[in-house]
Design a protein around this motif. Structure first.
Motif, mmCIF file in Angstrom:
data_model
loop_
_atom_site.group_PDB
_atom_site.id
_atom_site.type_symbol
_atom_site.label_atom_id
_atom_site.label_comp_id
_atom_site.label_asym_id
_atom_site.label_seq_id
_atom_site.Cartn_x
_atom_site.Cartn_y
_atom_site.Cartn_z
ATOM 1 N N ARG A 275 -15.503 -4.790 1.057
ATOM 2 C CA ARG A 275 -14.955 -5.519 2.200
ATOM 3 C C ARG A 275 -13.528 -5.117 2.507
ATOM 4 O O ARG A 275 -12.592 -5.654 1.932
ATOM 5 N N PRO A 276 -13.348 -4.222 3.449
ATOM 6 C CA PRO A 276 -11.997 -3.822 3.801
ATOM 7 C C PRO A 276 -11.316 -4.893 4.645
ATOM 8 O O PRO A 276 -11.969 -5.580 5.434
ATOM 9 N N ALA A 277 -10.033 -5.081 4.432
ATOM 10 C CA ALA A 277 -9.259 -5.982 5.284
ATOM 11 C C ALA A 277 -8.048 -5.203 5.782
ATOM 12 O O ALA A 277 -7.673 -4.195 5.191
ATOM 13 N N ALA A 278 -7.469 -5.696 6.869
ATOM 14 C CA ALA A 278 -6.252 -5.053 7.358
ATOM 15 C C ALA A 278 -5.086 -5.530 6.494
ATOM 16 O O ALA A 278 -4.876 -6.734 6.341
ATOM 17 N N ALA A 279 -4.367 -4.590 5.907
ATOM 18 C CA ALA A 279 -3.158 -4.953 5.177
ATOM 19 C C ALA A 279 -2.072 -5.200 6.219
ATOM 20 O O ALA A 279 -1.788 -4.341 7.043
ATOM 21 N N LEU A 280 -1.488 -6.410 6.211
ATOM 22 C CA LEU A 280 -0.478 -6.709 7.233
ATOM 23 C C LEU A 280 0.867 -6.110 6.826
ATOM 24 O O LEU A 280 1.229 -6.139 5.652
ATOM 25 N N PRO A 281 1.595 -5.570 7.817
ATOM 26 C CA PRO A 281 2.934 -5.063 7.507
ATOM 27 C C PRO A 281 3.829 -6.207 7.017
ATOM 28 O O PRO A 281 3.542 -7.377 7.266
ATOM 29 N N ALA A 282 4.904 -5.871 6.339
ATOM 30 C CA ALA A 282 5.793 -6.891 5.776
ATOM 31 C C ALA A 282 6.272 -7.846 6.867
ATOM 32 O O ALA A 282 6.354 -7.469 8.033
ATOM 33 N N PRO A 283 6.557 -9.117 6.493
ATOM 34 C CA PRO A 283 7.008 -10.088 7.486
ATOM 35 C C PRO A 283 8.227 -9.566 8.245
ATOM 36 O O PRO A 283 9.130 -8.991 7.656
ATOM 37 N N GLY A 284 8.219 -9.787 9.543
ATOM 38 C CA GLY A 284 9.312 -9.271 10.363
ATOM 39 C C GLY A 284 10.076 -10.385 11.058
ATOM 40 O O GLY A 284 10.147 -11.513 10.551
ATOM 41 N N ARG A 285 10.594 -10.085 12.229
ATOM 42 C CA ARG A 285 11.469 -11.018 12.928
ATOM 43 C C ARG A 285 10.766 -12.300 13.354
ATOM 44 O O ARG A 285 11.331 -13.387 13.291
ATOM 45 N N LEU A 286 9.503 -12.159 13.773
ATOM 46 C CA LEU A 286 8.793 -13.338 14.258
ATOM 47 C C LEU A 286 8.608 -14.360 13.126
ATOM 48 O O LEU A 286 8.853 -15.559 13.290
ATOM 49 N N SER A 311 2.135 -11.736 -0.455
ATOM 50 C CA SER A 311 1.633 -10.633 -1.278
ATOM 51 C C SER A 311 0.127 -10.439 -1.070
ATOM 52 O O SER A 311 -0.358 -9.316 -1.114
ATOM 53 N N ASP A 312 -0.607 -11.514 -0.802
ATOM 54 C CA ASP A 312 -2.040 -11.349 -0.486
ATOM 55 C C ASP A 312 -2.235 -10.570 0.813
ATOM 56 O O ASP A 312 -3.106 -9.703 0.916
ATOM 57 N N LEU A 313 -1.433 -10.919 1.808
ATOM 58 C CA LEU A 313 -1.629 -10.333 3.140
ATOM 59 C C LEU A 313 -1.260 -8.852 3.168
ATOM 60 O O LEU A 313 -1.685 -8.109 4.045
ATOM 61 N N ALA A 314 -0.464 -8.439 2.178
ATOM 62 C CA ALA A 314 -0.050 -7.036 2.137
ATOM 63 C C ALA A 314 -1.164 -6.143 1.602
ATOM 64 O O ALA A 314 -1.051 -4.925 1.622
ATOM 65 N N ARG A 315 -2.238 -6.755 1.106
ATOM 66 C CA ARG A 315 -3.285 -5.957 0.478
ATOM 67 C C ARG A 315 -4.413 -5.642 1.462
ATOM 68 O O ARG A 315 -4.664 -6.396 2.396
ATOM 69 N N ALA A 316 -5.097 -4.544 1.214
ATOM 70 C CA ALA A 316 -6.189 -4.127 2.093
ATOM 71 C C ALA A 316 -7.519 -4.746 1.680
ATOM 72 O O ALA A 316 -8.575 -4.329 2.119
ATOM 73 N N THR A 317 -7.449 -5.763 0.787
ATOM 74 C CA THR A 317 -8.653 -6.524 0.484
ATOM 75 C C THR A 317 -8.412 -7.944 0.973
ATOM 76 O O THR A 317 -7.284 -8.422 0.969
ATOM 77 N N PRO A 318 -9.481 -8.620 1.404
ATOM 78 C CA PRO A 318 -9.256 -9.928 2.021
ATOM 79 C C PRO A 318 -8.713 -10.970 1.046
ATOM 80 O O PRO A 318 -9.198 -11.087 -0.076
ATOM 81 N N MET A 319 -7.710 -11.705 1.475
ATOM 82 C CA MET A 319 -7.214 -12.845 0.707
ATOM 83 C C MET A 319 -8.323 -13.884 0.620
ATOM 84 O O MET A 319 -9.072 -14.092 1.570
ATOM 85 N N SER A 443 -14.334 -8.797 11.919
ATOM 86 C CA SER A 443 -14.045 -8.768 13.352
ATOM 87 C C SER A 443 -14.714 -7.563 13.995
ATOM 88 O O SER A 443 -15.318 -6.741 13.307
ATOM 89 N N GLY A 444 -14.501 -7.458 15.312
ATOM 90 C CA GLY A 444 -15.003 -6.321 16.060
ATOM 91 C C GLY A 444 -14.553 -4.992 15.471
ATOM 92 O O GLY A 444 -15.261 -3.985 15.547
ATOM 93 N N ASP A 445 -13.380 -4.994 14.834
ATOM 94 C CA ASP A 445 -12.887 -3.725 14.272
ATOM 95 C C ASP A 445 -13.335 -3.532 12.818
ATOM 96 O O ASP A 445 -12.773 -2.720 12.088
ATOM 97 N N ASP A 446 -14.338 -4.305 12.401
ATOM 98 C CA ASP A 446 -14.929 -4.170 11.067
ATOM 99 C C ASP A 446 -14.046 -4.580 9.907
ATOM 100 O O ASP A 446 -14.419 -4.355 8.757
ATOM 101 N N SER A 447 -12.886 -5.161 10.164
ATOM 102 C CA SER A 447 -12.099 -5.586 9.020
ATOM 103 C C SER A 447 -12.323 -7.076 8.773
ATOM 104 O O SER A 447 -12.562 -7.858 9.689
ATOM 105 N N TRP A 448 -12.253 -7.439 7.498
ATOM 106 C CA TRP A 448 -12.468 -8.837 7.114
ATOM 107 C C TRP A 448 -11.164 -9.607 7.233
ATOM 108 O O TRP A 448 -10.101 -9.062 6.932
ATOM 109 N N PRO A 449 -11.241 -10.874 7.622
ATOM 110 C CA PRO A 449 -10.008 -11.659 7.723
ATOM 111 C C PRO A 449 -9.526 -12.134 6.343
ATOM 112 O O PRO A 449 -10.304 -12.233 5.404
#
Ligand code: ADP
Ligand code: MG
Length: 728
Positions: A275-286, A311-319, A443-449
């Motif tokens: 199950r691939p997930a999108a690894a989110l980039p590090a927290p930014g300004r928002l 740290s979970d969101l930075a990984r390419a596996t789903p939290m 999702s439509g892009d095949d990545s798991w949330p």
């Protein structure tokens, strides 16, 4: 007696349990260690015929291994071995005596029959009595020697030794003393299989313990100072001391939980690989702006959990994280942070909540909070207008960065997400496993949330999930500063007037009150009727001159939302409700909660209700209606009034209902925990989780020689569970 072949055979001289110590078993024959012997059915044991083996099977006891692994639920304290001449009234003892005469007499009360025997040892004689065991008369008629456990009682002028358990010695019984001497193990029994019989059977199977193999690697047994498996079983069933029996139980519980954790974590590793997930980039300004705009400084616990999310969101596996935090601990802010992270990464966030009322509240709050940062927040619930729904669904499908708040509608409709990054399930215990799984799909892009499941009380199903769903767990164990604990008081019919007096006083001070009517027989219509009834009573009586609203399950949802909104805005003084407000609703100005017929609620549920008041700085009050007649219910409510700790209350609930029932949901074909008890053994569970994780880190396939037995044991015991998880 059929021996099924194919078992593992250990050459002589190699101990089955690598604990390094001499086994505490009596020296037996020079047979080979042959674990397959333990798989023989119980009817191969002397004394077990077809009827008995069926009754044993109904208790889950089919093979010798089943029997040996059935750990006693407790141990009865040993009684002093006494002479008849030094029996003292009220003291529990065991005497060794011979039966002289026997008689059966009816008693005056309740049609009980009493078996009476004159028994004697060399020091004297005493009248022994058994209640309702007249059938023993035959066995006693030929004057056997016996061990009798019980105590001397005085009935008027008469002294009797009341027997609680006994055994016949002259029968050539090998298991002398197992029911009456030393620590007596007690097993869950049934009408057809007595505890005595289970003990006797264990006595006959004692030698089979020789064939028990220890699946735990020796370094683990040594480093934890665990007894070997064989010794653990031996001293559970035939204990010498209570501390030894406890240490054994602990080791067996650890073993069971380790097998479970190994099965789950291997399953999870497999899933992560698939199950691939999108690894989110590090927290930014928002994300930074969101945190800075919070109207409060996050507590230490909130900050810690936010770090865990990062740290979970930075990984390419789903939290897969379970967030536990008592009511009012501020879980929403943490969830909102996760949603902001999703949008900042150019993706979507979704929040699923169990009620429309809560969906409204979240949509409004998040709409303000995130709207200020330029984030779109949409609401999807059953009563959402078709045009709005279509608009939202189009945007979600197109992958537009945004947040959606919804009820079951999120999974019931054909909602598809173009780029779902973060899913929050609030009050997750209100959803079934399948409902949660339905939202956590690619999702439509095949990545798991990435998924965050939130709960206020470690209610049983949550524990299940922790154990079985193998989520990571975060805990917010710190309330925001400045909270005053809620004062909880019981009231009875007799002081009902005082309750309404109290409510009026608080309202006159500018506060608001909830009045909760019980859920009646799970019947929505009847429950609604009782709420309406209470509403009529209050508006024509005690609260006649105040502004009172009514919400129950039978109301149209927009009506419900309007009433809730009016209450939240302070346009109503009191709100009469059923448990629709149980979860999540936040009205800081409400300081009084009256719960009618509180005994109809579980303690965890009451705690949830109580969490609705005292959310601001002002003191909250929870007044729970009890019945004077029902002692047991009153005691439970008194516990509730005394205890402010959600975890402790969940435990009390669990004790009251029993863990077996709690895991009822799981009866999907893969059996129960046999030794471990989730709450009692939660420390051991922690150790088992860690141990499993570090083992799998070093040996992901569990293929090293020292891990192979363990892997096989995990598969044998919990393989069914992981295939069940595959399908949810
Ligand atoms: P729950 O964990 O029960 O979902 P909420 O997230 O609804 O709790 O928070 C309860 C209340 O506490 C809200 O009014 C919220 O604004 C407030 N709150 C949350 N975190 C803090 C904090 N760190 N300091 C002060 N108030 C807080
Ligand atoms: Mg909440």
């Amino acid at each position: 007696m059929s021996e099924r072949g194919g078992g593992i055979h250990f050459p002589l001289g190699q101990p089955a349990s690598p604990d390094g110590e001499a086994p505490a078993l009596p020296p037996t024959s020079k047979r080979r260690i042959d674990p397959s012997r333990l798989e023989r059915p119980l009817d191969s044991v002397r004394g077990v015929g077809r009827t008995r083996s069926a009754a044993l099977a109904a208790l889950g006891l089919r093979s010798i291994a089943d029997l040996l692994e059935r750990i006693p639920s407790r141990h009865e304290n040993p009684a002093r071995l006494a002479k008849v001449s030094d029996l003292r009234i009220g003291e529990e003892v065991t005497v060794r005596a011979t039966v002289r005469t026997v008689a059966v007499r009816p008693t005056r009360r309740r049609g009980l029959k009493v078996l009476e025997a004159l028994v004697a040892d060399e020091s004297g004689a005493v009248r022994a009595v058994w209640y309702n065991q007249a059938y023993l008369a035959d066995a006693l008629s030929n004057g056997p020697e016996m061990l009798l456990k019980g105590s001397l009682r005085r009935y008027g002028a008469l002294l009797s030794f009341v027997v609680t358990s006994h055994e016949l010695l002259s029968s050539g019984d090998v298991s002398e003393g197992i029911h009456t001497l030393g620590l007596i193990p007690v097993y869950p029994a049934s009408g057809d299989v007595s505890v005595r019989f289970i003990r006797t059977l264990l006595g006959s199977c004692r030698d089979e313990l020789e064939h028990v193999v220890d699946p735990l690697p020796s370094h683990l047994v040594a480093s934890q100072r665990f007894p070997g498996r064989r010794d653990s079983l031996l001293s559970s069933h035939f204990p010498v001391s209570i501390s030894e029996a406890r240490a054994s139980r602990k080791r067996l519980a650890f073993e069971e939980l380790l097998l479970l954790q190994l099965a789950l974590q291997r399953h999870r590793r497999k899933e992560e690989a698939e199950r691939p997930a999108a690894a989110l980039p590090a927290p930014g300004r928002l994300a930074e702006r969101f945190l800075r705009a919070l109207p409060f400084a996050p507590t230490g616990a909130q900050t810690r959990v936010i770090g865990e999310l990062d740290s979970d969101l930075a990984r390419a596996t789903p939290m897969r994280r379970l967030l536990q935090g008592d009511v009012g601990s501020g879980k929403t802010a943490v969830a909102a942070y996760g949603l902001v992270r999703a949008v900042e990464a150019g993706g979507q966030g979704a929040v699923m909540v169990p009620t429309e009322v809560l969906a409204d509240q979240h949509a409004t709050r998040l709409g303000e909070q995130l709207g200020a940062l330029g984030i779109r927040v949409a609401l999807l619930k059953g009563s959402t207008r078709a045009a709005d729904r279509r608009d939202t669904m189009t945007r979600l499908n197109a992958g537009e960065p945004m947040v959606v708040v919804g009820t079951h509608s999120l999974i019931q409709e054909e909602v598809t997400f173009g780029a779902l990054r973060v899913v929050v399930v609030d009050e997750q215990h209100r959803f079934g496993v399948r409902q949660r799984a339905a939202l956590v799909t690619p999702s439509g892009d095949d990545s798991w949330p990435h998924a965050l499941h939130m709960t206020a009380t470690p209610i049983p199903r949550t524990l299940c999930l922790t154990l079985y769903g193998d989520l990571d767990v975060s805990v917010i164990d710190e309330l925001p500063p400045g909270r005053t604990p809620v004062l909880t008081r019981l009231f009875y019919d007799a002081n009902r007037d005082d309750v309404w007096d109290f409510v009026r006083t608080r309202i006159d001070e500018g506060r608001q009150a909830f009045v909760v009517c019980p859920l009646i027989d799970d019947n929505v219509a009847v429950t609604a009727a009782s709420a309406s009834e209470t509403f009529r009573y209050l508006t024509s009586g005690p609260l006649a001159s105040y502004r009172v609203g009514l919400v129950h399950g039978r109301l149209k949802s927009d009506r419900k939302s309007r009433v809730m909104a009016a209450f939240a805005a302070g346009e109503l003084d009191a709100l009469v409700t059923t448990t629709v407000i149980e979860v999540g609703v936040d009205v800081p100005n409400a300081t009084v909660m009256v719960v009618e017929d509180a005994h109809r609620f579980g303690l965890s549920q009451l705690h949830q209700l109580r969490g609705r008041v005292g959310r601001g700085a002002a003191r909250g009050y929870c007044l729970v209606g009890a019945s004077e007649a029902d002692d047991e219910a009153r005691e439970r409510l008194e516990t509730f009034a005394r205890t402010d700790d959600g975890f402790a209350l969940a435990e009390a609930d669990l004790r009251a209902r029993g863990e077996g029932q709690v895991f009822g949901e799981r009866q999907t074909g893969w059996g129960d925990l046999r030794v471990a008890r989730v709450l009692r053994d939660r420390k051991i569970l922690g150790l088992a989780r860690q141990t499993a994780a570090s083992m799998l880190e070093k040996d992901p396939e569990m293929s090293s020689p020292q891990n192979r037995l363990l892997a096989d044991a995990a598969q044998a015991r919990f393989g069914g569970l992981t295939s069940w998880l595959d399908n949810v």
